[in-house]
Every structure is written in C-alpha cells, then in structure tokens.
Design an enzyme around this catalytic site. Structure first.
Site, PDB file in Angstrom:
ATOM      1  N   GLU A 277      43.206  43.774  20.022  1.00 12.77           N
ATOM      2  CA  GLU A 277      43.270  42.327  20.249  1.00 12.77           C
ATOM      3  C   GLU A 277      43.889  41.672  19.015  1.00 12.77           C
ATOM      4  OE1 GLU A 277      39.378  40.299  20.115  1.00 12.77           O
ATOM      5  OE2 GLU A 277      38.487  42.288  20.109  1.00 12.77           O
TER       6      GLU A 277
ATOM      7  N   CYS B 207      37.135  43.735  22.687  1.00 16.28           N
ATOM      8  CA  CYS B 207      36.746  45.037  22.096  1.00 16.28           C
ATOM      9  C   CYS B 207      36.684  46.165  23.113  1.00 16.28           C
ATOM     10  CB  CYS B 207      35.377  44.919  21.432  1.00 16.28           C
ATOM     11  SG  CYS B 207      35.339  43.719  20.120  1.00 16.28           S
TER      12      CYS B 207
ATOM     13  N   HIS C 269      28.856  49.475  21.297  1.00 17.95           N
ATOM     14  CA  HIS C 269      29.819  48.645  20.572  1.00 17.95           C
ATOM     15  C   HIS C 269      29.027  47.982  19.435  1.00 17.95           C
ATOM     16  CE1 HIS C 269      32.606  45.683  19.324  1.00 17.95           C
ATOM     17  NE2 HIS C 269      31.929  44.673  19.833  1.00 17.95           N
TER      18      HIS C 269
HETATM   19  P1  HMG Z   1      23.886  33.188  12.328  1.00 19.94           P
HETATM   20  O1  HMG Z   1      23.547  31.899  13.010  1.00 19.94           O
HETATM   21  O2  HMG Z   1      24.556  33.100  11.014  1.00 19.94           O
HETATM   22  O3  HMG Z   1      22.645  34.064  12.044  1.00 19.94           O
HETATM   23  O4  HMG Z   1      24.757  34.032  13.367  1.00 19.94           O
HETATM   24  P2  HMG Z   1      21.128  33.921  12.537  1.00 19.94           P
HETATM   25  O5  HMG Z   1      20.522  32.714  11.977  1.00 19.94           O
HETATM   26  O6  HMG Z   1      21.038  34.158  14.027  1.00 19.94           O
HETATM   27  O7  HMG Z   1      20.545  35.177  11.753  1.00 19.94           O
HETATM   28  C1  HMG Z   1      20.976  36.458  12.064  1.00 19.94           C
HETATM   29  C2  HMG Z   1      19.788  37.384  11.880  1.00 19.94           C
HETATM   30  O8  HMG Z   1      19.427  37.422  10.494  1.00 19.94           O
HETATM   31  C3  HMG Z   1      18.541  36.921  12.630  1.00 19.94           C
HETATM   32  O9  HMG Z   1      17.901  38.086  13.111  1.00 19.94           O
HETATM   33  C4  HMG Z   1      17.711  36.294  11.527  1.00 19.94           C
HETATM   34  O10 HMG Z   1      16.313  36.304  11.787  1.00 19.94           O
HETATM   35  C5  HMG Z   1      18.032  37.194  10.366  1.00 19.94           C
HETATM   36  P3  HMG Z   1      17.733  38.308  14.703  1.00 19.94           P
HETATM   37  O11 HMG Z   1      16.948  37.194  15.203  1.00 19.94           O
HETATM   38  O12 HMG Z   1      19.142  38.258  15.257  1.00 19.94           O
HETATM   39  O13 HMG Z   1      17.106  39.643  14.816  1.00 19.94           O
HETATM   40  N1  HMG Z   1      17.787  36.597   9.039  1.00 19.94           N
HETATM   41  C6  HMG Z   1      17.244  37.259   8.013  1.00 19.94           C
HETATM   42  N2  HMG Z   1      16.815  38.534   7.900  1.00 19.94           N
HETATM   43  C7  HMG Z   1      16.324  38.925   6.690  1.00 19.94           C
HETATM   44  N3  HMG Z   1      16.217  38.094   5.626  1.00 19.94           N
HETATM   45  C8  HMG Z   1      16.645  36.817   5.699  1.00 19.94           C
HETATM   46  C9  HMG Z   1      17.181  36.343   6.942  1.00 19.94           C
HETATM   47  N4  HMG Z   1      17.705  35.171   7.355  1.00 19.94           N
HETATM   48  C10 HMG Z   1      18.072  35.343   8.645  1.00 19.94           C
HETATM   49  N5  HMG Z   1      16.561  36.011   4.644  1.00 19.94           N
HETATM   50  C11 HMG Z   1      25.970  35.775  14.458  1.00 19.94           C
HETATM   51  C12 HMG Z   1      24.803  35.425  13.516  1.00 19.94           C
HETATM   52  C13 HMG Z   1      25.975  37.254  14.693  1.00 19.94           C
HETATM   53  C14 HMG Z   1      25.773  35.025  15.791  1.00 19.94           C
HETATM   54  C15 HMG Z   1      27.302  35.310  13.786  1.00 19.94           C
HETATM   55  O14 HMG Z   1      27.525  36.076  12.632  1.00 19.94           O
HETATM   56  C16 HMG Z   1      28.510  35.433  14.708  1.00 19.94           C
HETATM   57  O15 HMG Z   1      28.816  34.503  15.459  1.00 19.94           O
HETATM   58  N6  HMG Z   1      29.237  36.593  14.667  1.00 19.94           N
HETATM   59  C17 HMG Z   1      30.386  36.835  15.539  1.00 19.94           C
HETATM   60  C18 HMG Z   1      30.008  37.055  16.985  1.00 19.94           C
HETATM   61  C19 HMG Z   1      29.415  38.435  17.248  1.00 19.94           C
HETATM   62  O16 HMG Z   1      29.540  39.351  16.479  1.00 19.94           O
HETATM   63  N7  HMG Z   1      28.796  38.570  18.439  1.00 19.94           N
HETATM   64  C20 HMG Z   1      28.226  39.851  18.837  1.00 19.94           C
HETATM   65  C21 HMG Z   1      28.142  40.009  20.353  1.00 19.94           C
HETATM   66  S1  HMG Z   1      29.714  39.723  21.145  1.00 19.94           S
HETATM   67  C22 HMG Z   1      30.633  41.161  20.766  1.00 19.94           C
HETATM   68  O17 HMG Z   1      30.091  42.123  20.324  1.00 19.94           O
HETATM   69  C23 HMG Z   1      32.101  41.099  20.959  1.00 19.94           C
HETATM   70  C24 HMG Z   1      32.935  40.984  19.683  1.00 19.94           C
HETATM   71  O18 HMG Z   1      32.961  42.229  19.017  1.00 19.94           O
HETATM   72  C25 HMG Z   1      34.351  40.510  20.011  1.00 19.94           C
HETATM   73  C26 HMG Z   1      35.185  41.289  21.045  1.00 19.94           C
HETATM   74  O19 HMG Z   1      34.700  41.745  22.063  1.00 19.94           O
HETATM   75  O20 HMG Z   1      36.406  41.334  20.801  1.00 19.94           O
HETATM   76  C27 HMG Z   1      32.373  39.962  18.732  1.00 19.94           C
END
Ligand code: HMG
Length: 389
Positions: free
Chosen positions: A79, A111, A233
């Site tokens: 992609e 992906c 993935h």
């Molecule tokens: P965010 O809002 O920064 O993070 O977004 P959050 O507030 O949800 O925190 C993430 C985790 O860290 C949480 O754990 C928190 O509790 C924890 P969870 O509830 O998820 O188990 N946390 C802590 N842990 C330890 N100590 C601390 C602490 N603070 C918080 N102090 C998000 C996170 C992944 C959504 C963001 O980074 C993002 O948007 N990433 C890109 C999208 C993505 O990767 N999506 C995955 C599914 S879609 C997919 O896989 C397809 C993709 O590969 C693309 C394609 O297909 O081409 C992306």
C-alpha cells in the site's frame, strides 16, 4: 500436492528509533509505548529505501539461480506503491534477475494483499506444479509526527518463494475470508500519511477476527486444539495479544497456555521493527519459526490476515520436517542488531522528507546503505533509478 512457503526472506532499513526515547520527547510515559502498545524499536525508511528497494533486498536474500529460472510469477503486495501505472513487481523482477518469461503485477488492499498474493500463487502452482512464485509484502507505515499512530509506524519487506513440495510451511486450502466497506484506516491519493480512526480500527480488526474464526471453525470442523500456534497481522504487538486473548477467551486452560506460550517468539521481530503493513503477518510467522522452539513435523499454525478498509482472512499451514535448516535466523538477528539508532531529531527530519511532487530531478544520499543493498539512487526525467550498492 502440497503447496506453500519454500523460502522466506526479510529486509528492514538500517536505521531505527528507540520507543522510550520517542516517548520522552513526546511527553508520554515510556511504558505506554513499550507495554501499552508493545513496541521497543521502530524502523525508519530513509528516502533511498522505498517499497521497491526493500522488496528487492528481501528477495535477494533468498533467491538462487534455480529459483530465478523457475519463478514465472512475481506478485508485489503493497500500500506504499511508487507509481500509479507501473507495478513494483516489474522493478523487483529486473533488480533480482528473474528469467524474463514471467508475469509481474502489484496488488493492493491495505495490509491484506500479500495474503491475496499467496492465494493467487497457490492457484497458479496447482495448475503449473513446476512453477515457483515470488510473493512480496513491502511497506512504509507512516502516520506523521505527534499523531496517535506515530508509535505504530515502521518499514520493511518480506519475500516468500512459493512452490510445490515446500520446505518450510505447507499451506492448506481451508481459508475463510470476509470483506466489508468501512473507513477505519486509509490513505487518500494526495497524502503521504495514513488517516486512521484508531479505536475503531482496533475494534474492526477484532470483529473481523471473531467472525472469520467462527465461520472457519464451522467450515473446517477444527478448533483451537488443532493448532500448535497462531500468528496474526501485527500493526503493533499489543494488537497481537488482544487477538490471541479474543480467540482464547473461552478456551481450555491447556489450549490457552499452549497458544499464549508462542506469543512472545511470534512478535519478537515485530517489536523491533514496527508495522510493515502487508508483510506484518509474515514477519510474525518468520519470528515464530526462527525465535520459537522447534515445532513438530506437521504442527498446524493458524494465520489471521487483516487489511483495513477492510478484508480479513483466516487460514492455516503445517510445518515441514527440517524447516529450521531453511531459515536465516542468524542473518535476521544480524540485520536487526547492526542497525544504527537515530536521534529523535534525525528521525523527525527523515520522516518529513519526501521526493519532489513535481518534475524536478533528484539525487539521493545512499551513503549509509550496506554493500549489495538495492537503493533508490534518484529520479531523473520522472524515472526512478535503482542501483545495487
Ligand atoms: P492511543 O489513543 O494513543 O492509545 O491509540 P490508548 O490510550 O488506547 O493506549 C494504548 C494502550 O496503552 C492501552 O492499552 C492503554 O491502557 C495502554 P489497551 O487498553 O489497548 O490494552 N497504556 C499504558 N500501558 C502501560 N503504561 C502506561 C500506559 N498508558 C496507556 N503508562 C492506537 C493507540 C493503536 C489506536 C494508535 O496508536 C493508532 O491509531 N495506531 C494506528 C492504527 C492501528 O494500528 N490500528 C490497529 C488495527 S487496524 C490494522 O491493523 C490495520 C493497519 O495495519 C493498516 C492496514 O491494514 O493497512 C493499521
């Protein structure tokens, strides 16, 4: 006739950032990135490494003369395409000296496309058992500085040679796939960066996983006890853990413990590289096969592929006896440990660099690339030039 993965190569650029240092600069608790997201290091692609050069580098790691003669299909899943018309497969075909009577084509669905490529390769080989197919999954994951997605960036490529009587993994025809038109993650033509609804994308991934898994169980009459290990993935390694938890929620203690036991080896490489989009599932498979304990002959591995937008698929494969002899564990460990750490300032500069969006010629700095590495050396008269250092 068994068809599957006969060889598997991997490439990632030779520079990275440390996630704890990124967290400090962003004013975030480092544990959020290392535990909450589950990433230790993030690969960074300099301008001289794009989807084509990374794929060529991954393929060069595994191709020998016999492969070059037998490959008659090159499938380039990405992609991060570099041209609206010409496929990355044509450049890779040339850069890797594959014999000329071959088909070369690029596939796109976030992906997921390397999985589609594997399925096409299997159809081709079942009609032409003497053929080999080169399947590439190659991407640069970029969300931009100071964005929610920043800790989930990465760059790299996986190259797989598919053939009859494979030496690593025989792939079953037991797939269940699913498509639904959703906007969880996408990259409009005008943008170098992905757009994402992060929380929704996590939920969509898990919904797809549950739905294809439930249908797979019905169709195949298999359940978790039939699987030695599972690979997913891996956009970031915590997502892999969420997936594993979702599938093992109601499992027996024995199944849950066995499957959880393979989680760390199955994300060992992903933790040090980040998201490589199309290649991420196959980097996890590579990690499991190289970093996990040796699996028994015919042990079954379940694989979940997810590409936002969205397409998901669950399928499986069985490991071949002596597969370990065909893995390149030491080379991959060296590839990761020989990288140079960038300061966050250097990374920020690199991430904001882009090739000119007009007709300007450009010559790229390719100093850092290791000998034998394919690099994008410049763009002249709108033609991309790749050279082997
Ligand atoms: P965010 O809002 O920064 O993070 O977004 P959050 O507030 O949800 O925190 C993430 C985790 O860290 C949480 O754990 C928190 O509790 C924890 P969870 O509830 O998820 O188990 N946390 C802590 N842990 C330890 N100590 C601390 C602490 N603070 C918080 N102090 C998000 C996170 C992944 C959504 C963001 O980074 C993002 O948007 N990433 C890109 C999208 C993505 O990767 N999506 C995955 C599914 S879609 C997919 O896989 C397809 C993709 O590969 C693309 C394609 O297909 O081409 C992306």
């Amino acid at each position: 006739m068994e068809i599957g993965i006969d060889k598997i190569g991997f490439y990632t650029p030779d520079v990275f950032i440390d996630m704890e240092k990124l967290a400090e600069v962003r004013g975030v608790d480092p544990a959020k990135y290392t535990i909450g997201i589950g990433q230790e290091k993030q690969a960074v692609a300099p301008l001289s490494q794009d989807a084509v050069s990374m794929a060529a580098n991954a393929a060069l790691e595994v191709l020998d003369e016999e492969d070059r003669e037998a490959i008659d299909f090159v499938l380039f899943g990405t992609e991060s395409g570099v041209d609206h018309s010409k496929s990355g497969a044509v450049w890779v075909h040339h850069l890797t000296d594959i014999q000329k009577y071959a088909r070369s084509v690029e596939l796109k669905q976030a992906c997921y496309s390397a999985t589609a490529a594997i399925k096409m390769a299997m159809g081709h080989i079942s009609l032409h058992p003497e053929s080999k197919v080169l399947v590439l999954g190659t991407d640069i994951a970029k969300y931009g500085l100071n964005t929610g997605g920043e800790p989930t960036q990465g760059a790299g490529a996986v190259a797989m040679i598919l053939s009859a009587n494979p030496r690593i993994l025989a792939i079953d025809t037991d797939s269940v796939s699913m498509t639904e038109d959703i906007s969880d993650f996408w990259r409009p033509l005008h943008s170098d960066y992905a757009y994402v609804d992060g929380k929704f994308s996590n939920q969509a991934y898990l919904n797809f996983l549950t739905e294809v898994w439930n249908r797979y169980k019905e169709k195949s009459q298999r359940d978790l006890s039939d699987f030695e290990a599972l690979c997913f993935h891996v956009p970031y390694t915590k997502m892999g853990k969420k997936a594993l938890k979702a599938l093992t929620e109601n499992a027996s203690e024995e199944d849950a413990a066995r499957l959880m036991g393979y989680y760390e080896p199955s994300v060992f490489y992903n933790k040090q590289v980040g998201n490589i989009y199309t290649g991420s599932l196959y980097l996890s498979l590579l990690s499991l096969l190289e970093q996990g304990p040796e699996l028994a002959e015919n042990a079954r591995i379940g694989l979940f592929s997810y590409g936002s937008g969205a397409v998901g698929e669950f399928f499986s494969g069985t490991v071949k006896p002596g597969y370990r002899e065909h893995m390149l564990k030491e080379e991959h460990e060296a590839l990761l440990s020989n990288r140079r750490e960038l300061t966050i300032e250097e990374y920020e500069n690199i991430l904001q660099q882009a090739l000119p969006k007009d007709e300007t010629d450009v010559e790229l700095d390719t100093q850092e690339a290791a000998a034998g590495t394919v690099v994008l050396s410049g763009v002249h008269s709108n033609v991309r030039n790749y050279t082997k250092k």
